[in-house]
Design a protein around this motif. Structure first.
Motif, PDB file in Angstrom:
ATOM      1  N   ARG A  84       0.829  -1.194   0.000  1.00  0.00           N
ATOM      2  CA  ARG A  84       0.000   0.000   0.000  1.00  0.00           C
ATOM      3  C   ARG A  84       0.867   1.247   0.000  1.00  0.00           C
ATOM      4  NH1 ARG A  84      -4.962  -1.291   4.102  1.00  0.00           N
ATOM      5  NH2 ARG A  84      -6.100  -2.585   2.631  1.00  0.00           N
ATOM      6  N   ARG A  85       0.444   2.200  -0.799  1.00  0.00           N
ATOM      7  CA  ARG A  85       1.187   3.445  -0.902  1.00  0.00           C
ATOM      8  C   ARG A  85       0.839   4.383   0.250  1.00  0.00           C
ATOM      9  NH1 ARG A  85       0.896   7.313  -6.146  1.00  0.00           N
ATOM     10  NH2 ARG A  85       2.124   8.997  -5.284  1.00  0.00           N
ATOM     11  N   ARG A  91      -5.874   6.563   5.242  1.00  0.00           N
ATOM     12  CA  ARG A  91      -7.185   5.943   5.036  1.00  0.00           C
ATOM     13  C   ARG A  91      -8.201   6.495   6.035  1.00  0.00           C
ATOM     14  NH1 ARG A  91      -7.059   1.379   1.889  1.00  0.00           N
ATOM     15  NH2 ARG A  91      -8.808   0.411   2.951  1.00  0.00           N
ATOM     16  N   VAL A  92      -7.788   6.652   7.286  1.00  0.00           N
ATOM     17  CA  VAL A  92      -8.686   7.200   8.299  1.00  0.00           C
ATOM     18  C   VAL A  92      -9.056   8.643   7.957  1.00  0.00           C
ATOM     19  CG1 VAL A  92      -8.795   7.911  10.725  1.00  0.00           C
ATOM     20  CG2 VAL A  92      -7.919   5.658  10.124  1.00  0.00           C
ATOM     21  N   ASP A 120      -2.172  17.401   0.823  1.00  0.00           N
ATOM     22  CA  ASP A 120      -0.887  17.254   1.503  1.00  0.00           C
ATOM     23  C   ASP A 120      -0.426  15.797   1.566  1.00  0.00           C
ATOM     24  OD1 ASP A 120      -3.086  16.817   3.269  1.00  0.00           O
ATOM     25  OD2 ASP A 120      -1.717  16.952   4.983  1.00  0.00           O
ATOM     26  N   THR A 121      -1.346  14.851   1.395  1.00  0.00           N
ATOM     27  CA  THR A 121      -0.971  13.436   1.434  1.00  0.00           C
ATOM     28  C   THR A 121      -0.546  12.914   0.072  1.00  0.00           C
ATOM     29  OG1 THR A 121      -3.233  12.688   1.006  1.00  0.00           O
ATOM     30  CG2 THR A 121      -2.589  12.995   3.319  1.00  0.00           C
ATOM     31  N   GLY A 122      -0.890  13.623  -0.994  1.00  0.00           N
ATOM     32  CA  GLY A 122      -0.548  13.177  -2.333  1.00  0.00           C
ATOM     33  C   GLY A 122      -1.454  12.066  -2.844  1.00  0.00           C
ATOM     34  N   ILE A 123      -2.634  11.961  -2.289  1.00  0.00           N
ATOM     35  CA  ILE A 123      -3.556  10.899  -2.691  1.00  0.00           C
ATOM     36  C   ILE A 123      -4.340  11.327  -3.928  1.00  0.00           C
ATOM     37  CG2 ILE A 123      -5.499  11.624  -1.254  1.00  0.00           C
ATOM     38  CD1 ILE A 123      -5.833   8.610  -0.570  1.00  0.00           C
ATOM     39  N   SER A 124      -4.610  10.377  -4.810  1.00  0.00           N
ATOM     40  CA  SER A 124      -5.348  10.675  -6.040  1.00  0.00           C
ATOM     41  C   SER A 124      -6.835  10.398  -5.834  1.00  0.00           C
ATOM     42  CB  SER A 124      -4.827   9.819  -7.191  1.00  0.00           C
ATOM     43  OG  SER A 124      -5.107   8.459  -6.947  1.00  0.00           O
ATOM     44  N   ALA A 125      -7.634  10.921  -6.741  1.00  0.00           N
ATOM     45  CA  ALA A 125      -9.078  10.717  -6.667  1.00  0.00           C
ATOM     46  C   ALA A 125      -9.427   9.241  -6.848  1.00  0.00           C
ATOM     47  CB  ALA A 125      -9.785  11.561  -7.727  1.00  0.00           C
ATOM     48  N   SER A 126      -8.701   8.550  -7.700  1.00  0.00           N
ATOM     49  CA  SER A 126      -8.998   7.131  -7.906  1.00  0.00           C
ATOM     50  C   SER A 126      -8.649   6.316  -6.662  1.00  0.00           C
ATOM     51  CB  SER A 126      -8.261   6.588  -9.123  1.00  0.00           C
ATOM     52  OG  SER A 126      -6.866   6.734  -8.969  1.00  0.00           O
ATOM     53  N   ARG A 130     -11.061   3.927  -4.296  1.00  0.00           N
ATOM     54  CA  ARG A 130     -10.783   2.557  -3.869  1.00  0.00           C
ATOM     55  C   ARG A 130     -10.911   2.414  -2.356  1.00  0.00           C
ATOM     56  NH1 ARG A 130      -7.357   2.733  -8.421  1.00  0.00           N
ATOM     57  NH2 ARG A 130      -5.627   3.652  -7.304  1.00  0.00           N
ATOM     58  N   ILE A 131     -10.418   3.402  -1.618  1.00  0.00           N
ATOM     59  CA  ILE A 131     -10.508   3.360  -0.156  1.00  0.00           C
ATOM     60  C   ILE A 131     -11.973   3.381   0.282  1.00  0.00           C
ATOM     61  CG2 ILE A 131     -10.056   4.681   1.962  1.00  0.00           C
ATOM     62  CD1 ILE A 131      -7.369   5.504   0.651  1.00  0.00           C
TER      63      ILE A 131
END
Length: 144
Positions: A84-85, A91-92, A120-126, A130-131
């Motif tokens: 997991r990246r 996730r929380v 700030d976390t660098g997370i993408s919409a996709s 998934r989360i």
């Protein structure tokens, strides 16, 4: 080669019967419970496979896994793959944002908006999608 013998105590048999009859359990769990119950009744592998319309190898696999590890053996083994990246903290945060009220002009959250809020976390919409799918959350479907 003789089939592995399965002996069930009353509590385990009740639990497997409940899973085998369940309309809400995953199909793979229902099938595995039916395999073990039939094996415990002394039915040969070939007949179990024919009755459930599956391969004999599948019956052998779940019968032997149950014999070795019990009920825990009926769940899926961890799969290999890319780690997991984003950790559990991200996730929380995604779940916290998705379950909070969206910014004023918007009425619902979108995956893109959640990713923007957590830039700030660098997370993408996709990845947000998934989360949220893993948690069965749909922030775009709210009751008004």
């Amino acid at each position: 080669m003789a089939a592995v013998q399965i002996a069930l105590d009353e509590q385990t048999r009740r639990r497997l019967c409940r899973t085998a009859r369940s309309a809400r359990a995953e199909l793979r769990q229902v099938l595995r419970a039916k395999i073990v119950l039939a094996a415990a009744d002394g039915i040969p592998n070939a007949r179990i496979a024919a009755d459930l319309q599956i391969g004999v190898d599948m019956v052998r696999k779940w019968r032997s896994r149950f014999a070795v590890t019990g009920l825990a053996g009926l769940s899926d083994a961890p799969r290999s793959g890319r780690p997991r990246r984003h950790g559990s903290d991200v996730r929380v945060r995604v779940i916290a944002v998705a379950t909070s009220a969206p910014p004023w002009p918007e009425s619902t959250w979108s995956h893109r908006a959640i990713a923007g809020r957590l830039a700030d976390t660098g997370i993408s919409a996709s990845q947000v999608g998934r989360i949220l799918a893993d948690c069965d959350l749909r922030p775009y479907r709210v009751r008004g």
